[in-house]
Design an enzyme around this catalytic site. Structure first.
Site, PDB file in Angstrom:
ATOM      1  CG  PHE A 174      -1.864   1.023   1.472  1.00  0.00           C
ATOM      2  CD1 PHE A 174      -3.160   0.891   0.984  1.00  0.00           C
ATOM      3  CD2 PHE A 174      -1.550   2.168   2.194  1.00  0.00           C
ATOM      4  CE1 PHE A 174      -4.124   1.869   1.216  1.00  0.00           C
ATOM      5  CE2 PHE A 174      -2.507   3.157   2.427  1.00  0.00           C
ATOM      6  CZ  PHE A 174      -3.797   3.006   1.934  1.00  0.00           C
ATOM      7  N   GLY A 175       0.884   1.954  -1.077  1.00  0.00           N
ATOM      8  CA  GLY A 175       1.799   3.093  -1.204  1.00  0.00           C
ATOM      9  C   GLY A 175       1.081   4.424  -1.055  1.00  0.00           C
ATOM     10  N   GLY A 233       4.767  12.549   4.657  1.00  0.00           N
ATOM     11  CA  GLY A 233       4.433  11.439   5.538  1.00  0.00           C
ATOM     12  C   GLY A 233       3.136  11.721   6.278  1.00  0.00           C
ATOM     13  CB  THR A 287       4.888  -2.630   5.042  1.00  0.00           C
ATOM     14  OG1 THR A 287       5.206  -1.671   6.049  1.00  0.00           O
ATOM     15  CG2 THR A 287       4.978  -4.033   5.608  1.00  0.00           C
ATOM     16  NE  ARG A 313      -4.384   6.103  11.072  1.00  0.00           N
ATOM     17  CZ  ARG A 313      -4.724   7.293  10.596  1.00  0.00           C
ATOM     18  NH1 ARG A 313      -5.965   7.751  10.752  1.00  0.00           N
ATOM     19  NH2 ARG A 313      -3.838   8.022   9.941  1.00  0.00           N
ATOM     20  CB  ILE A 344      11.844  -6.436  35.033  1.00  0.00           C
ATOM     21  CG1 ILE A 344      10.970  -5.369  35.699  1.00  0.00           C
ATOM     22  CG2 ILE A 344      11.734  -7.769  35.771  1.00  0.00           C
ATOM     23  CD1 ILE A 344       9.477  -5.651  35.682  1.00  0.00           C
ATOM     24  CD  GLU A 377      -1.557   1.785   9.460  1.00  0.00           C
ATOM     25  OE1 GLU A 377      -2.378   2.682   9.180  1.00  0.00           O
ATOM     26  OE2 GLU A 377      -1.452   0.738   8.835  1.00  0.00           O
ATOM     27  N   GLY A 378      -0.078   6.908  11.059  1.00  0.00           N
ATOM     28  CA  GLY A 378      -0.343   8.156  11.768  1.00  0.00           C
ATOM     29  C   GLY A 378       0.532   8.186  12.996  1.00  0.00           C
TER      30      GLY A 378
HETATM   31  P1  TGC Z   1      -9.200  16.107   5.251  1.00  0.00           P
HETATM   32  O1  TGC Z   1      -9.139  17.294   4.345  1.00  0.00           O
HETATM   33  O2  TGC Z   1      -9.670  16.256   6.652  1.00  0.00           O
HETATM   34  O3  TGC Z   1     -10.067  14.948   4.576  1.00  0.00           O
HETATM   35  C1  TGC Z   1      -9.835  14.519   3.247  1.00  0.00           C
HETATM   36  C2  TGC Z   1     -10.930  13.531   2.916  1.00  0.00           C
HETATM   37  O4  TGC Z   1     -10.771  12.353   3.733  1.00  0.00           O
HETATM   38  C3  TGC Z   1     -11.914  12.188   4.598  1.00  0.00           C
HETATM   39  N1  TGC Z   1     -11.361  11.734   5.882  1.00  0.00           N
HETATM   40  C4  TGC Z   1     -11.451  10.475   6.285  1.00  0.00           C
HETATM   41  N2  TGC Z   1     -12.040   9.417   5.737  1.00  0.00           N
HETATM   42  C5  TGC Z   1     -11.949   8.263   6.381  1.00  0.00           C
HETATM   43  N3  TGC Z   1     -11.275   8.126   7.542  1.00  0.00           N
HETATM   44  C6  TGC Z   1     -10.647   9.166   8.132  1.00  0.00           C
HETATM   45  N4  TGC Z   1      -9.967   8.997   9.248  1.00  0.00           N
HETATM   46  C7  TGC Z   1     -10.724  10.416   7.501  1.00  0.00           C
HETATM   47  N5  TGC Z   1     -10.238  11.655   7.771  1.00  0.00           N
HETATM   48  C8  TGC Z   1     -10.639  12.441   6.777  1.00  0.00           C
HETATM   49  C9  TGC Z   1     -12.580  13.534   4.640  1.00  0.00           C
HETATM   50  O5  TGC Z   1     -13.954  13.398   4.922  1.00  0.00           O
HETATM   51  C10 TGC Z   1     -12.337  14.028   3.231  1.00  0.00           C
HETATM   52  O6  TGC Z   1     -13.200  13.343   2.365  1.00  0.00           O
HETATM   53  P2  TGC Z   1     -13.785  14.062   1.040  1.00  0.00           P
HETATM   54  O7  TGC Z   1     -14.428  12.944   0.271  1.00  0.00           O
HETATM   55  O8  TGC Z   1     -14.732  15.085   1.538  1.00  0.00           O
HETATM   56  O9  TGC Z   1     -12.618  14.678   0.324  1.00  0.00           O
HETATM   57  O10 TGC Z   1      -7.764  15.437   5.243  1.00  0.00           O
HETATM   58  P3  TGC Z   1      -6.467  16.018   5.828  1.00  0.00           P
HETATM   59  O11 TGC Z   1      -5.461  16.105   4.744  1.00  0.00           O
HETATM   60  O12 TGC Z   1      -6.758  17.276   6.584  1.00  0.00           O
HETATM   61  O13 TGC Z   1      -6.102  14.853   6.846  1.00  0.00           O
HETATM   62  C11 TGC Z   1      -5.511  15.142   8.025  1.00  0.00           C
HETATM   63  C12 TGC Z   1      -5.038  13.851   8.715  1.00  0.00           C
HETATM   64  C13 TGC Z   1      -4.102  14.256   9.810  1.00  0.00           C
HETATM   65  C14 TGC Z   1      -6.261  13.171   9.315  1.00  0.00           C
HETATM   66  C15 TGC Z   1      -4.366  12.914   7.701  1.00  0.00           C
HETATM   67  O14 TGC Z   1      -3.482  13.612   6.913  1.00  0.00           O
HETATM   68  C16 TGC Z   1      -3.648  11.753   8.346  1.00  0.00           C
HETATM   69  O15 TGC Z   1      -4.259  10.820   8.858  1.00  0.00           O
HETATM   70  N6  TGC Z   1      -2.290  11.800   8.337  1.00  0.00           N
HETATM   71  C17 TGC Z   1      -1.486  10.668   8.787  1.00  0.00           C
HETATM   72  C18 TGC Z   1      -0.966   9.907   7.604  1.00  0.00           C
HETATM   73  C19 TGC Z   1      -0.859   8.436   7.875  1.00  0.00           C
HETATM   74  O16 TGC Z   1      -1.436   7.879   8.795  1.00  0.00           O
HETATM   75  N7  TGC Z   1      -0.161   7.711   7.017  1.00  0.00           N
HETATM   76  C20 TGC Z   1      -0.063   6.281   7.129  1.00  0.00           C
HETATM   77  C21 TGC Z   1       0.513   5.660   5.879  1.00  0.00           C
HETATM   78  S1  TGC Z   1       0.226   3.923   5.712  1.00  0.00           S
HETATM   79  C22 TGC Z   1       1.152   3.203   6.895  1.00  0.00           C
HETATM   80  O17 TGC Z   1       1.748   3.833   7.716  1.00  0.00           O
HETATM   81  C23 TGC Z   1       1.209   1.725   6.879  1.00  0.00           C
HETATM   82  S2  TGC Z   1       2.251   1.099   8.093  1.00  0.00           S
HETATM   83  C24 TGC Z   1       2.325  -0.560   7.799  1.00  0.00           C
HETATM   84  C25 TGC Z   1       1.531  -1.342   8.772  1.00  0.00           C
HETATM   85  O18 TGC Z   1       0.394  -0.999   9.080  1.00  0.00           O
HETATM   86  O19 TGC Z   1       2.015  -2.339   9.239  1.00  0.00           O
HETATM   87  P1  FAD Z   2       6.919  13.260   9.326  1.00  0.00           P
HETATM   88  O1  FAD Z   2       5.535  13.418   8.823  1.00  0.00           O
HETATM   89  O2  FAD Z   2       7.994  14.034   8.650  1.00  0.00           O
HETATM   90  O3  FAD Z   2       6.921  13.609  10.875  1.00  0.00           O
HETATM   91  C1  FAD Z   2       8.127  13.821  11.613  1.00  0.00           C
HETATM   92  C2  FAD Z   2       7.739  14.305  13.024  1.00  0.00           C
HETATM   93  O4  FAD Z   2       7.028  15.538  12.914  1.00  0.00           O
HETATM   94  C3  FAD Z   2       6.813  13.336  13.730  1.00  0.00           C
HETATM   95  O5  FAD Z   2       7.065  13.340  15.111  1.00  0.00           O
HETATM   96  C4  FAD Z   2       5.440  13.938  13.473  1.00  0.00           C
HETATM   97  O6  FAD Z   2       4.458  13.570  14.431  1.00  0.00           O
HETATM   98  C5  FAD Z   2       5.762  15.429  13.539  1.00  0.00           C
HETATM   99  N1  FAD Z   2       4.797  16.242  12.822  1.00  0.00           N
HETATM  100  C6  FAD Z   2       4.525  16.234  11.495  1.00  0.00           C
HETATM  101  N2  FAD Z   2       3.574  17.127  11.217  1.00  0.00           N
HETATM  102  C7  FAD Z   2       3.208  17.684  12.391  1.00  0.00           C
HETATM  103  C8  FAD Z   2       2.254  18.664  12.775  1.00  0.00           C
HETATM  104  N3  FAD Z   2       1.449  19.255  11.883  1.00  0.00           N
HETATM  105  N4  FAD Z   2       2.160  18.995  14.066  1.00  0.00           N
HETATM  106  C9  FAD Z   2       2.955  18.388  15.006  1.00  0.00           C
HETATM  107  N5  FAD Z   2       3.872  17.466  14.707  1.00  0.00           N
HETATM  108  C10 FAD Z   2       3.996  17.114  13.416  1.00  0.00           C
HETATM  109  N6  FAD Z   2       3.603   4.238   4.646  1.00  0.00           N
HETATM  110  C11 FAD Z   2       2.829   3.722   3.655  1.00  0.00           C
HETATM  111  O7  FAD Z   2       2.211   4.455   2.894  1.00  0.00           O
HETATM  112  N7  FAD Z   2       2.742   2.382   3.484  1.00  0.00           N
HETATM  113  C12 FAD Z   2       3.396   1.493   4.271  1.00  0.00           C
HETATM  114  O8  FAD Z   2       3.274   0.285   4.087  1.00  0.00           O
HETATM  115  C13 FAD Z   2       4.219   2.011   5.316  1.00  0.00           C
HETATM  116  N8  FAD Z   2       4.949   1.167   6.096  1.00  0.00           N
HETATM  117  C14 FAD Z   2       5.830   1.674   7.007  1.00  0.00           C
HETATM  118  C15 FAD Z   2       6.690   0.818   7.685  1.00  0.00           C
HETATM  119  C16 FAD Z   2       7.634   1.326   8.583  1.00  0.00           C
HETATM  120  C17 FAD Z   2       8.569   0.394   9.261  1.00  0.00           C
HETATM  121  C18 FAD Z   2       7.667   2.715   8.840  1.00  0.00           C
HETATM  122  C19 FAD Z   2       8.639   3.271   9.834  1.00  0.00           C
HETATM  123  C20 FAD Z   2       6.821   3.570   8.178  1.00  0.00           C
HETATM  124  C21 FAD Z   2       5.915   3.076   7.229  1.00  0.00           C
HETATM  125  N9  FAD Z   2       5.091   3.920   6.471  1.00  0.00           N
HETATM  126  C22 FAD Z   2       4.292   3.421   5.485  1.00  0.00           C
HETATM  127  C23 FAD Z   2       5.256   5.373   6.588  1.00  0.00           C
HETATM  128  C24 FAD Z   2       4.580   6.001   7.800  1.00  0.00           C
HETATM  129  O9  FAD Z   2       3.199   6.049   7.646  1.00  0.00           O
HETATM  130  C25 FAD Z   2       5.163   7.401   7.973  1.00  0.00           C
HETATM  131  O10 FAD Z   2       6.489   7.237   8.421  1.00  0.00           O
HETATM  132  C26 FAD Z   2       4.370   8.264   8.938  1.00  0.00           C
HETATM  133  O11 FAD Z   2       3.101   8.596   8.387  1.00  0.00           O
HETATM  134  C27 FAD Z   2       5.132   9.544   9.328  1.00  0.00           C
HETATM  135  O12 FAD Z   2       5.653  10.194   8.231  1.00  0.00           O
HETATM  136  P2  FAD Z   2       7.208  10.660   8.215  1.00  0.00           P
HETATM  137  O13 FAD Z   2       8.014   9.498   8.618  1.00  0.00           O
HETATM  138  O14 FAD Z   2       7.444  11.284   6.906  1.00  0.00           O
HETATM  139  O15 FAD Z   2       7.309  11.711   9.377  1.00  0.00           O
END
Ligand code: TGC
Ligand code: FAD
Length: 392
Positions: free
Chosen positions: A136-137, A144, A171, A250, A344, A370-371
């Site tokens: 999932f990219g 990030g 991943t 999540r 411990i 995952e955020g």
């Molecule tokens: P925003 O402008 O608020 O919303 C955009 C559109 O998305 C909808 N929406 C949601 N829908 C479903 N679930 C949610 N939690 C949603 N939050 C918002 C919203 O209604 C809107 O829809 P539409 O159709 O009206 O356009 O979006 P934003 O850009 O302000 O979002 C802010 C924020 C902080 C919530 C978002 O940027 C965020 O969650 N950032 C964190 C990024 C993140 O979690 N990345 C993870 C990457 S994948 C990963 O890490 C996999 S790890 C591998 C493993 O799991 O093992």
């Molecule tokens: P950044 O977004 O640059 O954040 C750096 C620091 O700044 C963090 O402490 C953050 O909380 C803080 N920060 C950023 N913005 C703000 C703000 N507005 N206010 C306050 N603090 C802020 N992604 C995928 O899409 N698919 C995957 O399969 C996937 N797998 C992963 C596997 C591993 C092992 C890891 C480590 C990451 C993976 N990710 C994946 C990416 C992951 O989702 C991102 O690393 C994560 O969303 C954070 O992005 P970043 O690392 O660029 O940090």
């Protein structure tokens, strides 16, 4: 000394809150993890290599890949059963739970929620068996926490799509057969099903990780990747697509991280009962018991919260900010528990002979992916105040 002891879960009578099916699923996965994961995972972690393809087929056999989705070879179990499966897998290693999260809650979920009937038929049954591995990219090198800024772009060329860009930290990127890639288009952010053997698709392994070493992490480069018109997921054209999938993953983590905590806690209790200093087991000293008590109470509270959120999800009423509360709490507490358990174990705690520091180091990734913990903090803050502090 009292002649009976209870497990942290037993102390909270958690079993009474579960159905027979949930207990059965938990028990099957726990046995698999004990037999197949725990004996080898320290070596996989040390070597930074994991037999992911083999494990995917076994996990497919067990029925955990996409187990919470309906139809297309998926079991369609309830949210709590899925959460408990994640917990048991993460008691083995966060990397194993990651494999399952990415396959079921991210790649499969994207196709299940937003794909056409043909796309679902084509991909989901073979992903459920583990025959086809997905990734999932979403994240990019410069985007990030703020995926809305992504630069990866998909342009129409006749009836084809052409993708260009770079995804980071993906991943399973190097071992996936298919990638769900989110890209900016003239119609908004859209998801694409990209076979990884497409010309122009390249995955580069991320080396030298100190966390989640029993998991493949990759950079994905998309250089003029040409796809047919039916590669796009028709059901969504905004960030709602990937964020919907993230809610699912999540949710798995809010249970999963507690598995790493439980394994650390059980290890530290066992160790403390056996390790003698000053003529007594260290578990007999009050300072150690305070650590056990504090950690067990946090673990139990986390599990009760996870169960509550699971029941909300089953009722179809859970909101994204509630998932954030769960991820926020479980990962923070699990990391604190793993660190305390490490203390411990004394010097033994810094080796791979025991799982605790491996869990601790894995949880650093879980804290970030995952955020990040901070983003979930701000999502909770936004729910309370209406103010998006991450934009200020
Ligand atoms: P925003 O402008 O608020 O919303 C955009 C559109 O998305 C909808 N929406 C949601 N829908 C479903 N679930 C949610 N939690 C949603 N939050 C918002 C919203 O209604 C809107 O829809 P539409 O159709 O009206 O356009 O979006 P934003 O850009 O302000 O979002 C802010 C924020 C902080 C919530 C978002 O940027 C965020 O969650 N950032 C964190 C990024 C993140 O979690 N990345 C993870 C990457 S994948 C990963 O890490 C996999 S790890 C591998 C493993 O799991 O093992
Ligand atoms: P950044 O977004 O640059 O954040 C750096 C620091 O700044 C963090 O402490 C953050 O909380 C803080 N920060 C950023 N913005 C703000 C703000 N507005 N206010 C306050 N603090 C802020 N992604 C995928 O899409 N698919 C995957 O399969 C996937 N797998 C992963 C596997 C591993 C092992 C890891 C480590 C990451 C993976 N990710 C994946 C990416 C992951 O989702 C991102 O690393 C994560 O969303 C954070 O992005 P970043 O690392 O660029 O940090």
């Amino acid at each position: 000394m009292a002649n009976t002891t209870q497990t942290p879960e037993g102390l909270f009578d958690i079993d009474g809150l579960l159905t027979d099916e949930e207990r059965e699923i938990r028990s099957v996965i726990r046995k698999y993890v004990e037999k197949r994961i725990k004996p080898d995972v320290a070596d996989w972690f040390e070597q930074g290599e994991i037999p992911a393809k083999e494990l995917a087929l076994e996990l497919g056999d067990l029925g955990v890949l996409g187990m919470h989705l309906e139809g297309y070879g998926c079991a369609g179990v309830g949210a709590v059963a899925y959460g408990l499966a994640c917990l048991e897998l993460e008691a083995g290693d966060s990397g194993i739970r990651s494999l399952v999260s990415v396959q079921g809650s991210l790649a499969m979920k994207a196709i299940h929620a937003f794909g056409s009937e043909e796309q679902k038929q084509q991909w989901l049954p073979r992903m459920a068996t583990g025959e086809v591995l997905g990734c999932f990219g979403l994240t990019e090198p410069d985007f990030g926490s703020n995926p809305a800024g992504m630069r990866t772009r998909a342009k129409r060329d006749g009836s084809d799509w052409v993708l260009d860009g770079t995804k980071m930290w993906i991943t399973n990127g190097n071992i996936a057969d298919v990638a769900v890639i989110w890209a900016r288009t003239d119609e908004g952010i859209r998801g694409f099903i990209v076979p990884t053997n497409s010309p122009g698709f390249q995955a580069n392994l991320v080396h030298r990780k100190l966390s989640l070493r029993a998991s493949v992490t990759s950079e994905i480069v998309l250089d003029n990747v040409r796809l047919p018109s039916d590669a796009v997921l028709p059901g969504v054209s905004s960030l709602r697509g990937p964020l919907t999938c993230l809610n699912e993953a999540r949710f798995g983590i809010l249970f999963g991280a507690l598995g790493a905590a439980r394994d650390s806690l059980e290890t530290a209790i066992r160790y403390g009962m056996e390790r003698v200093q000053f003529d007594h087991p260290i578990a007999a000293y009050q300072l150690t018991q305070k650590k056990y008590a504090d950690m067990t109470v946090e673990y139990g509270k986390g599990l009760l919260l996870a169960l509550h959120l699971g029941r909300l999800k089953e009722a179809g009423t859970i909101r994204p900010e509630q998932v954030s509360i769960g991820k926020f709490n479980s990962v923070k507490q699990a990391l604190a528990i793993a660190r305390e358990c490490r203390s411990i174990l004394g010097a033994n705690g810094v080796t791979l002979e025991y799982p605790v520091m491996r869990h601790m180091s894995n949880l650093e990734s879980v804290y970030t992916y995952e955020g990040t913990h901070e983003m979930h903090t701000l999502v909770i803050g936004e729910a309370l105040t209406g103010i998006q502090a991450y934009r200020v």
